[in-house]
Motif scaffolding. Structure first.
Motif, mmCIF file in Angstrom:
data_model
loop_
_atom_site.group_PDB
_atom_site.id
_atom_site.type_symbol
_atom_site.label_atom_id
_atom_site.label_comp_id
_atom_site.label_asym_id
_atom_site.label_seq_id
_atom_site.Cartn_x
_atom_site.Cartn_y
_atom_site.Cartn_z
ATOM 1 N N VAL A 142 -11.648 3.292 -38.159
ATOM 2 C CA VAL A 142 -11.255 2.492 -36.680
ATOM 3 C C VAL A 142 -11.754 3.463 -35.547
ATOM 4 C CG1 VAL A 142 -9.570 2.098 -35.421
ATOM 5 C CG2 VAL A 142 -9.340 1.364 -37.492
ATOM 6 N N ALA A 143 -11.680 5.032 -35.972
ATOM 7 C CA ALA A 143 -11.914 5.891 -34.937
ATOM 8 C C ALA A 143 -13.479 5.693 -34.800
ATOM 9 C CB ALA A 143 -11.531 7.339 -35.369
ATOM 10 N N MET A 144 -14.220 5.852 -35.652
ATOM 11 C CA MET A 144 -15.804 5.944 -35.657
ATOM 12 C C MET A 144 -16.317 4.343 -35.138
ATOM 13 S SD MET A 144 -16.407 7.317 -39.376
ATOM 14 C CE MET A 144 -18.221 7.541 -39.198
ATOM 15 N N ILE A 145 -15.810 3.466 -35.282
ATOM 16 C CA ILE A 145 -16.077 2.062 -34.483
ATOM 17 C C ILE A 145 -15.740 2.190 -33.065
ATOM 18 C CG2 ILE A 145 -15.577 -0.282 -34.352
ATOM 19 C CD1 ILE A 145 -14.947 -0.322 -37.516
ATOM 20 N N ALA A 146 -14.568 2.771 -32.728
ATOM 21 C CA ALA A 146 -14.088 2.964 -31.426
ATOM 22 C C ALA A 146 -14.734 3.954 -30.679
ATOM 23 C CB ALA A 146 -12.501 2.936 -31.335
ATOM 24 N N VAL B 115 -14.068 5.782 -26.777
ATOM 25 C CA VAL B 115 -13.326 7.095 -26.691
ATOM 26 C C VAL B 115 -14.247 8.154 -26.077
ATOM 27 C CG1 VAL B 115 -12.469 8.869 -28.291
ATOM 28 C CG2 VAL B 115 -12.038 6.571 -28.992
ATOM 29 N N VAL B 116 -15.530 8.264 -26.380
ATOM 30 C CA VAL B 116 -16.199 9.413 -25.830
ATOM 31 C C VAL B 116 -16.555 8.927 -24.426
ATOM 32 C CG1 VAL B 116 -18.560 10.186 -25.784
ATOM 33 C CG2 VAL B 116 -17.521 9.902 -27.952
ATOM 34 N N ILE C 177 -25.925 10.467 -27.610
ATOM 35 C CA ILE C 177 -25.961 11.440 -28.618
ATOM 36 C C ILE C 177 -24.346 11.989 -28.922
ATOM 37 C CG2 ILE C 177 -26.742 13.993 -29.223
ATOM 38 C CD1 ILE C 177 -29.160 13.271 -27.724
ATOM 39 N N ALA C 178 -23.656 12.039 -27.793
ATOM 40 C CA ALA C 178 -22.146 12.379 -27.818
ATOM 41 C C ALA C 178 -21.516 11.266 -28.782
ATOM 42 C CB ALA C 178 -21.457 12.721 -26.604
ATOM 43 N N VAL C 179 -21.713 10.330 -28.785
ATOM 44 C CA VAL C 179 -21.326 9.325 -29.686
ATOM 45 C C VAL C 179 -21.600 9.488 -31.027
ATOM 46 C CG1 VAL C 179 -21.118 6.598 -30.350
ATOM 47 C CG2 VAL C 179 -20.894 7.499 -27.665
ATOM 48 N N PHE C 180 -22.916 9.559 -31.292
ATOM 49 C CA PHE C 180 -23.369 10.116 -32.557
ATOM 50 C C PHE C 180 -22.701 11.217 -33.310
ATOM 51 C CE2 PHE C 180 -26.510 12.534 -35.077
ATOM 52 C CZ PHE C 180 -26.602 11.589 -36.140
ATOM 53 N N GLY D 206 -19.956 12.323 -32.460
ATOM 54 C CA GLY D 206 -18.461 12.123 -32.602
ATOM 55 C C GLY D 206 -18.016 11.480 -34.173
ATOM 56 N N ARG D 207 -19.148 10.587 -34.331
ATOM 57 C CA ARG D 207 -19.071 9.825 -35.504
ATOM 58 C C ARG D 207 -19.370 10.609 -36.620
ATOM 59 N NH1 ARG D 207 -21.890 4.125 -33.190
ATOM 60 N NH2 ARG D 207 -19.888 3.080 -32.778
ATOM 61 N N VAL D 208 -20.113 11.464 -36.579
ATOM 62 C CA VAL D 208 -20.748 12.770 -37.771
ATOM 63 C C VAL D 208 -19.534 13.468 -37.903
ATOM 64 C CG1 VAL D 208 -22.420 14.593 -38.385
ATOM 65 C CG2 VAL D 208 -23.053 12.011 -37.344
ATOM 66 N N THR D 209 -18.886 13.887 -36.808
ATOM 67 C CA THR D 209 -17.826 15.087 -37.157
ATOM 68 C C THR D 209 -16.606 14.429 -37.689
ATOM 69 O OG1 THR D 209 -17.158 14.841 -35.085
ATOM 70 C CG2 THR D 209 -18.814 16.374 -35.413
ATOM 71 N N PHE D 210 -16.238 12.960 -37.293
ATOM 72 C CA PHE D 210 -15.126 12.509 -37.845
ATOM 73 C C PHE D 210 -14.331 12.699 -39.314
ATOM 74 C CE2 PHE D 210 -10.995 10.270 -36.684
ATOM 75 C CZ PHE D 210 -10.848 10.800 -35.617
ATOM 76 N N PRO D 211 -15.465 12.524 -40.210
ATOM 77 C CA PRO D 211 -15.013 12.711 -41.592
ATOM 78 C C PRO D 211 -14.342 14.111 -41.710
ATOM 79 C CG PRO D 211 -17.060 11.742 -41.585
ATOM 80 C CD PRO D 211 -16.782 11.938 -40.075
ATOM 81 N N TYR D 212 -14.424 14.989 -40.999
ATOM 82 C CA TYR D 212 -14.016 16.294 -41.135
ATOM 83 C C TYR D 212 -12.473 16.144 -41.319
ATOM 84 C CZ TYR D 212 -12.721 21.163 -39.626
ATOM 85 O OH TYR D 212 -12.287 22.549 -39.798
ATOM 86 N N LEU D 213 -12.041 15.339 -40.417
ATOM 87 C CA LEU D 213 -10.390 15.122 -40.302
ATOM 88 C C LEU D 213 -9.909 14.673 -41.715
ATOM 89 C CD1 LEU D 213 -7.357 14.682 -39.092
ATOM 90 C CD2 LEU D 213 -8.554 12.468 -38.380
ATOM 91 N N LEU D 214 -10.729 13.859 -42.563
ATOM 92 C CA LEU D 214 -10.300 13.363 -43.996
ATOM 93 C C LEU D 214 -10.234 14.576 -44.780
ATOM 94 C CD1 LEU D 214 -9.965 11.349 -46.014
ATOM 95 C CD2 LEU D 214 -12.244 10.907 -46.349
ATOM 96 N N PHE D 215 -11.416 15.291 -44.727
ATOM 97 C CA PHE D 215 -11.347 16.242 -45.541
ATOM 98 C C PHE D 215 -10.515 17.590 -45.264
ATOM 99 C CE2 PHE D 215 -16.125 15.373 -45.550
ATOM 100 C CZ PHE D 215 -15.943 14.667 -46.986
#
Length: 523
Positions: free
Chosen positions: A102-106, A110-111, A128-131, A133-142
């Protein structure tokens, strides 16, 4: 193991991580600077990290550890504790995956909402900031999975692996920055470096999960993937986590408030706050997080055995050690923040003018440093009793005060106002937590500890006075060559250590009995 040894283990390894993080931020300041690209990276970095600190490190760990410890048998049987951890992991994974999706879609919305005006009006920079943000968000899962494993290790009194894990994050980011440095200094090189760091951030999260899981296996504990099921233990954890988000995470909640107000300021404000917070995080991470991590399992065990006197003794020792280490750090950084920023961060895309603004933010941030550390020290007393409602109330009150001060201060003094408002809010939170602990009989500050904290303050004040007289005499050194900067840092260190050490000795801040109490085994 004693409180001092536990804190030393956690704090020592955290210190190594902070040194790597410090090198990382020096490189970020020089490669990206206080530019639109610098702000884009800081926003992409902050979003998953705020959620990580809010949900994972703060709320989740504070709620999970007491419940996990309650299922550990004195005869060494860990089967019930293992089943509880597996059930929690089984529910946690799909929740995190759904939230991340959901966060990556939104992310575009958000940005755009949080982006400062100079970034929001630049379509290319915003994309680029949106890109990122999407690339970094899996960090939350890990990192949420890593936090669960770290909580298990801490409950087993294996603190070293979890404390060392963030070193992997900084190594990955430094490697990405080193790659960025080879690209030159033009704007296109900054885009490349920032994107490389975004990929490195998520990779570092995966590496930390692998690192921690290997140490958990060495400790004789393993987790299997099971089908998600809402068991009684999972439900109890969920009921504790939601209010604990506010109780243990007031600092992180305030960062969301910061993001909103930062979006109203000029380009560079994200970078100024991030660079200043690095100096604030050095003692906060090494002392505050180490103390909070070390005392929660021990407090849980003492209270489960109804050993109230031992729990109170541990709480007193934690407060005394926190103030002994934190107050002089705060005073020293208040007077020397700008000088240190000039010495370490100025260069390439980070200017002397950027350093002056950043140094002012450092001085404002450290006004609340002892309070931020005490939050880490006092909230475990509530969580160990499974009382997560009370920190919700105190956090809500302090947050309202912080927002009110932001509304007043930010339009007048900019990013410095954010730092001052956060510091005041943290002190209000501490005052409320301490008063409630006293009123309920959970913990009452002994006169001996209060007197020692007062003497610590007096010793730090003497050091502050010495630094106040010193800084005008050496201020120019920090804008000169390497040898001049080194001489200035040496002068600050020598003056600070000598005056604080002498004052502490004369005031009786440290004595053999105190060291003995801190070295005593915590149970």
């Amino acid at each position: 193991m004693s409180l001092l040894k536990n804190v030393g283990t956690i704090g020592g390894l955290t210190a190594v991580s902070r040194v790597f993080g410090f090198v990382r931020d020096i490189l970020i300041a020089r490669v990206l600077g206080a530019t639109a690209m610098g702000d884009a990276w800081q926003l992409a970095f902050m979003l998953p990290n705020i959620f990580r600190r809010l949900f994972a490190e703060g709320a989740f760990a504070s709620a999970f550890v007491p419940l996990f410890n309650r299922r550990m048998k004195e005869d060494g049987d860990v089967s019930e504790a293992r089943m509880f951890a597996e059930n929690v992991l089984a529910v946690l994974l799909p929740v995190l995956i759904l939230f991340g999706a959901v966060a990556m879609i939104a992310m575009p919305w958000v940005v755009e909402f949080f982006a400062p005006e100079g970034l929001a009006t630049d379509a290319d920079a915003l994309a680029i900031a949106v890109f990122m943000g999407r690339v970094t968000f899996p960090y939350l899962l890990f990192m949420s999975v890593a936090t669960l494993i770290a909580a298990v290790l801490n409950s087993l009194s294996r603190f070293a692996a979890a404390a060392a894990a963030p070193i992997l994050l900084n190594i990955c980011l430094i490697a990405a920055l080193a790659y960025g440095l080879t690209m030159g200094e033009d704007p296109a090189a900054r885009w490349t470096a920032a994107q490389a760091m975004a990929w490195a951030l998520s990779l570092s999260g995966l590496l930390q999960v692998i690192w921690l899981y290997s140490f958990m296996r060495r400790a004789g504990f393993s987790l299997a993937l099971v089908a998600p099921k809402i068991t009684g233990g999972v439900k109890e954890l969920g009921l504790l986590v939601v209010p604990a988000i506010f109780g243990a995470g007031v600092y992180q909640i305030s960062r969301f408030v910061d993001l909103f107000f930062l979006s109203t300021l000029e380009v560079g404000s994200y970078t100024y706050l991030a660079m200043a917070d690095r100096w604030n995080q050095l003692p906060l991470g090494i002392i505050g997080i180490a103390l909070g991590t070390a005392i929660l399992p021990a407090l849980s065990r003492f209270l489960s055995r109804e050993e109230a006197d031992e729990a109170a003794r541990l709480q007193s020792n934690a407060i005394e050690l926190a103030m002994l280490l934190t107050v002089p750090c705060a005073v020293a950084l208040f007077f020397t923040g700008t000088a240190f920023v000039q010495a370490f961060m100025v260069g390439q895309n980070f200017t002397a003018e950027d350093a002056i603004v950043t140094g002012s933010v450092v001085s404002a941030l450290v006004l609340g440093l002892p309070a931020y550390v005490l939050v880490k020290v006092l909230t475990p007393n509530f969580f160990a009793r499974k009382d997560t409602r009370t920190p919700v109330v105190t956090a809500a009150i302090s947050l309202v005060v912080t927002i009110g001060l932001n509304i007043v201060l930010v339009p007048r003094i900019g990013v410095v106002g954010l730092a001052i408002a956060g510091a005041v809010g943290a002190w209000i939170n501490i005052a409320l937590l301490g008063a409630i602990l006293h009123a309920r009989g959970y913990y009452r500050l002994p006169a001996r500890v209060a007197g020692r904290v007062l003497r610590i303050g007096l010793a730090a004040a003497a050091m502050g006075a010495a630094l106040w007289f010193l800084m005008p005499e050496i201020a120019d050194w920090f804008s000169q060559g390497l040898l001049d900067k080194a001489a200035g840092i040496a002068a600050i260190m020598a003056t600070g250590i000598a005056t604080y050490g002498l004052a502490a000795m004369l005031l009786g801040v440290l004595d053999r009995a105190t060291i003995g109490r801190l070295m005593r085994r915590q149970g």
